[in-house]
Design an enzyme around this catalytic site. Structure first.
Site, PDB file in Angstrom:
ATOM      1  N   SER A 110      49.141  29.884  37.015  1.00  0.00           N
ATOM      2  CA  SER A 110      47.947  30.718  36.891  1.00  0.00           C
ATOM      3  C   SER A 110      47.959  31.456  35.559  1.00  0.00           C
ATOM      4  O   SER A 110      48.932  31.424  34.817  1.00  0.00           O
ATOM      5  CB  SER A 110      47.870  31.729  38.046  1.00  0.00           C
ATOM      6  OG  SER A 110      48.847  32.745  37.867  1.00  0.00           O
ATOM      7  N   SER A 112      47.788  34.751  35.082  1.00  0.00           N
ATOM      8  CA  SER A 112      48.071  36.176  35.236  1.00  0.00           C
ATOM      9  C   SER A 112      48.997  36.725  34.154  1.00  0.00           C
ATOM     10  O   SER A 112      49.040  37.930  33.936  1.00  0.00           O
ATOM     11  CB  SER A 112      48.676  36.454  36.609  1.00  0.00           C
ATOM     12  OG  SER A 112      49.980  35.906  36.712  1.00  0.00           O
ATOM     13  N   LYS A 167      55.968  37.928  37.010  1.00  0.00           N
ATOM     14  CA  LYS A 167      55.277  39.077  36.441  1.00  0.00           C
ATOM     15  C   LYS A 167      56.249  39.817  35.521  1.00  0.00           C
ATOM     16  O   LYS A 167      57.410  39.461  35.395  1.00  0.00           O
ATOM     17  CB  LYS A 167      54.792  40.035  37.537  1.00  0.00           C
ATOM     18  CG  LYS A 167      53.946  39.402  38.637  1.00  0.00           C
ATOM     19  CD  LYS A 167      52.572  38.981  38.174  1.00  0.00           C
ATOM     20  CE  LYS A 167      51.786  38.363  39.340  1.00  0.00           C
ATOM     21  NZ  LYS A 167      50.482  37.834  38.899  1.00  0.00           N
ATOM     22  N   SER A 274      45.181  39.693  37.414  1.00  0.00           N
ATOM     23  CA  SER A 274      46.523  39.539  37.977  1.00  0.00           C
ATOM     24  C   SER A 274      46.622  40.248  39.314  1.00  0.00           C
ATOM     25  O   SER A 274      46.365  41.454  39.418  1.00  0.00           O
ATOM     26  CB  SER A 274      47.577  40.105  37.003  1.00  0.00           C
ATOM     27  OG  SER A 274      48.856  40.113  37.596  1.00  0.00           O
TER      28      SER A 274
END
Length: 309
Positions: A110, A112, A167, A274
């Site tokens: 993704s 994010s 993250k 995100s």
């Protein structure tokens, strides 16, 4: 554990394959091979006796070394399932150990973490930076280092342990994190931001979007982040109940959270695109997989190869 979880856990599949092929390999080395050797010795003894009887009766039999060697080789040959297991076992064991204790590859699914990581980036994750953990159980057995603010970390998604998320570490245990008007404050100290050229976000194939780009200095770690001016500071409707949610206070301008002991606060660099700790909560230490440190390939963009900042 349901079938989807098992199929999504490649480490578990590797472990099962390693155990099965390992058992077959050891069984062959310490039992089956000896059985084949004994059977070959009996067959050769019978063959020699048969030739001796033929000779005593005046019959010349085929007692050539080649014939004898063929009989022996046929009886000593491993069954196909044993042969393949013996060949695959060391390879599977090596891959399992490398992925479990040293480095594990992941693919970014993704956007994010844009602009730090792009969709399709193939990355390597250091599995021992934050301690040595038992495979499958993910139980830490040796403590080494703790995650630091600014690290890019892979972890098990708290809402679904079969999914791996990536993250950036924003807060460590005891930190007071405030996110207001799209700016971070950690323990009362405002984070430094330097404006950069707007970023062309072309991850959405339907349209091109320019986003505000900044260099963020988080505890001495410089990295780029994106802000979408059209997006709200935080989508309060997307915030869910999570463990230690009482440690957070939400408002339209943003939120404030105090990170509980043994937990970490994570956010994506693409701040307005995100799903992270702002919405589903803290990441427990037991969920940590490792530290992302290198992009080793992106099939659509070979120039992406390099270290992660």
């Amino acid at each position: 554990m349901n079938l989807q979880t098992i199929l999504g856990n490649f480490a578990l599949i590797l472990f099962v394959l390693m155990v099965v092929t390992g058992v077959i390999w050891f069984l062959d080395v310490f039992y089956l091979a000896k059985q084949r050797r004994a059977a070959a010795d009996r067959a050769l003894a019978e063959y020699d006796a048969h030739l001796a009887r033929q000779t005593s009766n005046g019959i010349v039999g085929d007692g050539s070394p080649a014939k004898r060697a063929k009989i022996e080789a046929d009886l000593l040959r491993q069954p196909t399932w044993v042969e393949y297991s013996g060949s695959f076992f060391p390879v599977i064991a090596l891959v399992f150990c490398l992925r479990s204790f040293l480095y594990e590859p992941f693919k970014i699914p993704s956007s994010s973490m844009v602009p730090t990581l792009l969709v399709g980036d193939l990355i390597l994750v250091n599995k021992f930076t934050y301690g040595i953990r038992l495979p499958i159980l993910n139980q830490k057995v040796v403590q080494l280092n703790d995650p630091q603010r600014g690290d890019v970390m892979v972890f098990k998604y708290p809402k679904d342990m079969s999914q791996d998320y990536i993250k950036r570490v924003i807060g460590v245990p005891g930190d007071k994190i405030t996110y207001e008007n799209k700016r971070l404050t950690v323990n009362g100290k405002a984070i430094e931001y330097t404006a950069l050229d707007d970023y062309l976000d072309d991850e959405n194939n339907e349209r091109l979007v320019y986003k505000k780009q900044f260099k963020e200095n988080l505890s001495g770690v410089d990295h780029r982040i994106l802000n979408d001016e059209r997006a709200a500071n935080i989508n309060l409707g997307d915030v869910r109940e999570f463990p230690h949610s009482d440690a957070c206070t939400y408002r339209y301008e943003g939120f404030t959270c105090v990170v509980p002991e043994g937990n970490y606060f994570m956010m994506g660099d693409n701040r307005d695109n995100s799903a992270d700790s702002r919405y589903w909560g803290f990441v427990p230490d037991k969920n940590i997989v490792g530290k992302a440190f290198f992009v080793w390939m992106n099939l659509g963009n070979p120039k992406r190869i390099g270290s992660i900042h």
